[in-house]
Design a protein around this motif. Structure first.
Motif, PDB file in Angstrom:
ATOM      1  N   ASP A  73       0.805  -1.207   0.000  1.00 38.88           N
ATOM      2  CA  ASP A  73       0.000   0.000   0.000  1.00 38.88           C
ATOM      3  C   ASP A  73       0.850   1.275   0.000  1.00 38.88           C
ATOM      4  OD1 ASP A  73      -2.562   1.210   0.062  1.00 38.88           O
ATOM      5  OD2 ASP A  73      -2.258   1.718   2.170  1.00 38.88           O
ATOM      6  N   GLU A 110       3.116   4.509  -0.185  1.00 40.16           N
ATOM      7  CA  GLU A 110       4.508   4.720  -0.623  1.00 40.16           C
ATOM      8  C   GLU A 110       5.329   3.436  -0.637  1.00 40.16           C
ATOM      9  OE1 GLU A 110       5.650   7.771  -1.885  1.00 40.16           O
ATOM     10  OE2 GLU A 110       3.509   8.197  -1.700  1.00 40.16           O
ATOM     11  N   LYS A 113       5.857   2.185  -4.061  1.00 41.23           N
ATOM     12  CA  LYS A 113       6.679   2.912  -5.040  1.00 41.23           C
ATOM     13  C   LYS A 113       8.152   2.573  -4.851  1.00 41.23           C
ATOM     14  CE  LYS A 113       5.976   7.286  -5.922  1.00 41.23           C
ATOM     15  NZ  LYS A 113       5.550   8.708  -5.874  1.00 41.23           N
ATOM     16  N   GLY A 162      -2.463   7.831  -5.979  1.00 40.58           N
ATOM     17  CA  GLY A 162      -1.342   8.337  -6.760  1.00 40.58           C
ATOM     18  C   GLY A 162      -0.100   7.461  -6.668  1.00 40.58           C
ATOM     19  N   ALA A 163       0.063   6.786  -5.540  1.00 41.34           N
ATOM     20  CA  ALA A 163       1.232   5.915  -5.404  1.00 41.34           C
ATOM     21  C   ALA A 163       1.163   4.788  -6.434  1.00 41.34           C
ATOM     22  CB  ALA A 163       1.302   5.348  -3.985  1.00 41.34           C
ATOM     23  N   ASP A 188       1.640   6.111 -10.058  1.00 45.74           N
ATOM     24  CA  ASP A 188       3.068   6.390 -10.287  1.00 45.74           C
ATOM     25  C   ASP A 188       3.861   5.108 -10.551  1.00 45.74           C
ATOM     26  OD1 ASP A 188       2.848   9.117 -10.031  1.00 45.74           O
ATOM     27  OD2 ASP A 188       4.107   9.291  -8.252  1.00 45.74           O
ATOM     28  N   THR A 219      -8.240   6.090  -7.746  1.00 47.61           N
ATOM     29  CA  THR A 219      -9.336   5.876  -6.792  1.00 47.61           C
ATOM     30  C   THR A 219      -9.301   6.854  -5.633  1.00 47.61           C
ATOM     31  OG1 THR A 219      -7.993   4.295  -5.561  1.00 47.61           O
ATOM     32  CG2 THR A 219      -9.386   3.398  -7.319  1.00 47.61           C
ATOM     33  N   SER A 220      -8.259   7.679  -5.550  1.00 48.62           N
ATOM     34  CA  SER A 220      -8.219   8.727  -4.512  1.00 48.62           C
ATOM     35  C   SER A 220      -8.496  10.068  -5.190  1.00 48.62           C
ATOM     36  CB  SER A 220      -6.847   8.761  -3.832  1.00 48.62           C
ATOM     37  OG  SER A 220      -5.860   9.199  -4.749  1.00 48.62           O
ATOM     38  N   LYS A 258       3.546  11.895 -15.686  1.00 53.59           N
ATOM     39  CA  LYS A 258       4.729  11.722 -14.834  1.00 53.59           C
ATOM     40  C   LYS A 258       4.581  10.421 -14.049  1.00 53.59           C
ATOM     41  CE  LYS A 258       5.126  16.006 -12.856  1.00 53.59           C
ATOM     42  NZ  LYS A 258       5.729  16.732 -11.717  1.00 53.59           N
ATOM     43  N   ALA A 263     -15.542   5.265  -6.749  1.00 57.29           N
ATOM     44  CA  ALA A 263     -14.422   4.849  -5.895  1.00 57.29           C
ATOM     45  C   ALA A 263     -14.331   5.698  -4.629  1.00 57.29           C
ATOM     46  CB  ALA A 263     -13.100   4.932  -6.674  1.00 57.29           C
ATOM     47  N   THR A 280     -15.418   4.779  -0.686  1.00 58.77           N
ATOM     48  CA  THR A 280     -14.656   4.048   0.334  1.00 58.77           C
ATOM     49  C   THR A 280     -13.372   4.766   0.753  1.00 58.77           C
ATOM     50  OG1 THR A 280     -13.530   2.767  -1.383  1.00 58.77           O
ATOM     51  CG2 THR A 280     -15.507   1.772  -0.416  1.00 58.77           C
ATOM     52  N   ARG A 289       0.256  14.252   5.435  1.00 60.06           N
ATOM     53  CA  ARG A 289      -0.276  14.054   4.091  1.00 60.06           C
ATOM     54  C   ARG A 289       0.111  15.233   3.202  1.00 60.06           C
ATOM     55  NH1 ARG A 289      -0.221  10.001   2.339  1.00 60.06           N
ATOM     56  NH2 ARG A 289      -1.904  10.161   0.820  1.00 60.06           N
TER      57      ARG A 289
HETATM   58  N1  LIG Z   1       2.738  11.735 -11.091  1.00 61.43           N
HETATM   59  C1  LIG Z   1       2.257  12.869 -10.655  1.00 61.43           C
HETATM   60  O1  LIG Z   1       2.096  13.845 -11.416  1.00 61.43           O
HETATM   61  C2  LIG Z   1       1.871  12.991  -9.221  1.00 61.43           C
HETATM   62  C3  LIG Z   1       1.163  14.115  -8.781  1.00 61.43           C
HETATM   63  C4  LIG Z   1       0.771  14.167  -7.439  1.00 61.43           C
HETATM   64  C5  LIG Z   1       1.089  13.123  -6.584  1.00 61.43           C
HETATM   65  N2  LIG Z   1       1.775  12.049  -7.044  1.00 61.43           N
HETATM   66  C6  LIG Z   1       2.089  10.921  -6.153  1.00 61.43           C
HETATM   67  O2  LIG Z   1       0.868  10.403  -5.636  1.00 61.43           O
HETATM   68  C7  LIG Z   1       1.112   9.811  -4.358  1.00 61.43           C
HETATM   69  C8  LIG Z   1       0.049  10.250  -3.387  1.00 61.43           C
HETATM   70  O3  LIG Z   1      -1.208   9.857  -3.887  1.00 61.43           O
HETATM   71  P1  LIG Z   1      -2.438   9.595  -2.894  1.00 61.43           P
HETATM   72  O4  LIG Z   1      -2.627  10.776  -2.037  1.00 61.43           O
HETATM   73  O5  LIG Z   1      -3.551   9.090  -3.718  1.00 61.43           O
HETATM   74  O6  LIG Z   1      -1.869   8.496  -1.920  1.00 61.43           O
HETATM   75  P2  LIG Z   1      -1.898   6.884  -1.944  1.00 61.43           P
HETATM   76  O7  LIG Z   1      -1.834   6.360  -3.306  1.00 61.43           O
HETATM   77  O8  LIG Z   1      -0.856   6.480  -0.990  1.00 61.43           O
HETATM   78  O9  LIG Z   1      -3.350   6.587  -1.337  1.00 61.43           O
HETATM   79  C9  LIG Z   1      -3.644   6.992  -0.026  1.00 61.43           C
HETATM   80  C10 LIG Z   1      -4.329   5.876   0.743  1.00 61.43           C
HETATM   81  O10 LIG Z   1      -5.680   5.751   0.340  1.00 61.43           O
HETATM   82  C11 LIG Z   1      -5.970   4.415  -0.019  1.00 61.43           C
HETATM   83  N3  LIG Z   1      -7.010   4.467  -1.041  1.00 61.43           N
HETATM   84  C12 LIG Z   1      -6.919   5.030  -2.262  1.00 61.43           C
HETATM   85  N4  LIG Z   1      -8.086   4.975  -2.887  1.00 61.43           N
HETATM   86  C13 LIG Z   1      -8.959   4.367  -2.055  1.00 61.43           C
HETATM   87  C14 LIG Z   1     -10.329   4.037  -2.129  1.00 61.43           C
HETATM   88  N5  LIG Z   1     -11.062   4.371  -3.184  1.00 61.43           N
HETATM   89  N6  LIG Z   1     -10.896   3.390  -1.088  1.00 61.43           N
HETATM   90  C15 LIG Z   1     -10.159   3.105   0.020  1.00 61.43           C
HETATM   91  N7  LIG Z   1      -8.862   3.392   0.167  1.00 61.43           N
HETATM   92  C16 LIG Z   1      -8.264   4.029  -0.874  1.00 61.43           C
HETATM   93  C17 LIG Z   1      -4.654   3.862  -0.480  1.00 61.43           C
HETATM   94  O11 LIG Z   1      -4.654   2.456  -0.432  1.00 61.43           O
HETATM   95  C18 LIG Z   1      -3.698   4.517   0.516  1.00 61.43           C
HETATM   96  O12 LIG Z   1      -3.669   3.818   1.732  1.00 61.43           O
HETATM   97  C19 LIG Z   1       2.511  10.212  -3.951  1.00 61.43           C
HETATM   98  O13 LIG Z   1       3.364   9.122  -4.107  1.00 61.43           O
HETATM   99  C20 LIG Z   1       2.874  11.319  -4.945  1.00 61.43           C
HETATM  100  O14 LIG Z   1       4.260  11.368  -5.203  1.00 61.43           O
HETATM  101  C21 LIG Z   1       2.160  11.961  -8.337  1.00 61.43           C
END
Ligand SMILES: NC(=O)c1ccc[n+]([C@@H]2O[C@H](COP(=O)([O-])OP(=O)(O)OC[C@H]3O[C@@H](n4cnc5c(N)ncnc54)[C@H](O)[C@@H]3O)[C@@H](O)[C@H]2O)c1
Ligand SMILES: [Zn+2]
Length: 363
Positions: A75, A77, A80, A109-110, A113, A133-134, A146, A173, A176, A266
């Motif tokens: 899950d 980071e 990644k 986003g993790a 990525d 899904t976030s 990216k 999505a 949840t 966060r």
């Molecule tokens: N590539 C890019 O342009 C870019 C831009 C911004 C952020 N990012 C990257 O995105 C990451 C952060 O993304 P994030 O905030 O989504 O964090 P994340 O991917 O870590 O998700 C956060 C938490 O929410 C949970 N989760 C996600 N969707 C869910 C759902 N629908 N139901 C239940 N649980 C769910 C995940 O399992 C995790 O525990 C970082 O690694 C950052 O570097 C990349």
């Protein structure tokens, strides 16, 4: 009856850099047409928390005769990581994935990525479709091409530009998603309102509670408007040189706070504080009006986001900001606002100006 999906289009320099971003409910039925006829095998990459959605995606693909495999990854980071990428390459290799096959990411986003990086590197690039899904995944990480992983040297230092073939932002999505993830994801939406679309700010001001209700039409509109801005910026600036820098509004201090907090805060919470800092800096050097600066604090507070930070971390934060910007030499650059929708770059002549803004947001 759910509303029809909205389709936004990234238009790059080539067909491979152009793709649709769909926003709506129940979008998985679009997958086969978006994958196209050449794809025979698909690897669905998701964390355990999204196993149910991953299964639904796989069934959807199997129903139209595609061979769908799963890679369940750690899950957030933890996913990644080069070893996780290596595990995914192994699955692709053992199952004879060719250049005409595809990867699908299901997660925050993790996951987009990591999966994007796996797709960018396998056979020097196979198709990837993101199903974020976030909230942060939908409005930010999944759009723009990216991709990357974390290494001992730091976050996101290893990666590749690899535009997806499509993005499906399926609002179902969000039901949840933990509330704190939803709220912190709003910081990027507020940021986008200030740099490009005042209607975003009004929609939140009219009813902040409704703005963070996962099923509301208001949140859907906020998501669509935020993605529309990113799609527009990305379409004009595929390799992050000019306008794309404005998307970093609030991010210079935010990155330094994340580092100082050892990534236990966060991203959106750090961005919220960073936005207030950038507004104070803009105000103190005469670009940002008092009214606009105050509007930052009011909107972010109304969503439950932090707007102040402890006042005993200056040395660490300044150091972090210098490191964050090392690619552009030693002078610190900030995005500040001249008006709503009118960001500009400000090169800070004297770090005491930064310290003054830091004191303004101090607790
Ligand atoms: N590539 C890019 O342009 C870019 C831009 C911004 C952020 N990012 C990257 O995105 C990451 C952060 O993304 P994030 O905030 O989504 O964090 P994340 O991917 O870590 O998700 C956060 C938490 O929410 C949970 N989760 C996600 N969707 C869910 C759902 N629908 N139901 C239940 N649980 C769910 C995940 O399992 C995790 O525990 C970082 O690694 C950052 O570097 C990349
Ligand atoms: Zn961000």
């Amino acid at each position: 009856m759910p509303l029809a999906p909205t389709t936004l289009k990234v238009s790059g320099n080539t067909a491979a850099e152009s793709y649709p971003v769909l926003v709506g409910n129940g979008l998985l039925g679009h997958l086969p047409e978006l994958l196209g006829p050449s794809v025979k095998k698909v690897l669905v990459i998701h964390p355990r928390a999204l196993r149910t959605t991953g299964d639904v995606v796989r069934d959807e693909l199997a129903n139209v005769g595609l061979e769908a495999l799963t890679a369940e990854i750690p899950d957030a980071e933890e996913g990644k990581h080069i070893q996780v990428a290596s595990f995914c390459w192994e699955v692709l290799g053992k199952n004879d994935f060719t250049r005409s096959d595809a990867v699908i990411s299901v997660g925050g986003g993790a996951v987009t990525d990591l999966a994007g990086f796996v797709a960018a590197t396998w056979l020097r690039g196979v198709k990837v479709i993101h199903i974020p899904t976030s909230l942060l995944g939908m409005v930010d990480a999944a759009v723009g091409g990216k991709t990357g992983i974390n290494t001992a040297e730091g976050k996101n230092l290893v990666g590749a530009f690899h535009p997806p073939a499509a993005v499906l932002a399926d609002l179902d999505a969000l039901a949840t998603l933990p509330k704190n993830e939803l709220v912190t994801g709003m910081a990027e939406i507020v940021k986008t309102g200030f740099i490009a679309d005042e209607r975003i700010l009004e929609l939140i001001e009219e009813d902040p509670e409704d703005a963070i209700n996962p099923g509301s039409a208001r949140l859907r509109e906020l998501i669509e408007r935020t993605i529309a801005v990113k799609v527009d910026v990305v379409s004009r600036d595929l390799k992050e040189s000019g306008d794309r820098e404005f998307l970093n509004y609030g991010h210079t201090l935010a990155h330094a706070i994340e580092l100082a907090e050892r990534y236990q805060m966060r991203h959106g919470a750090a961005v919220s504080i960073g936005l207030c800092f950038a507004a104070e800096l803009g105000r103190s050097v005469g670009y940002t009006s008092d009214e606009i600066a105050d509007r930052h604090v009011n909107i972010l507070k109304s969503l439950g986001l932090p707007t102040t930070y402890r006042n005993d971390r200056w040395a660490a934060l300044l150091d972090g900001m210098k490191r964050d910007k090392k690619a552009r030499g030693n002078q610190l650059r900030f995005v500040v606002l001249e008006a709503i929708g009118k960001p500009r770059i400000y090169e800070v002549p004297d770090n005491s100006l930064l310290f003054a803004a830091y004191q303004e947001i101090g607790e």
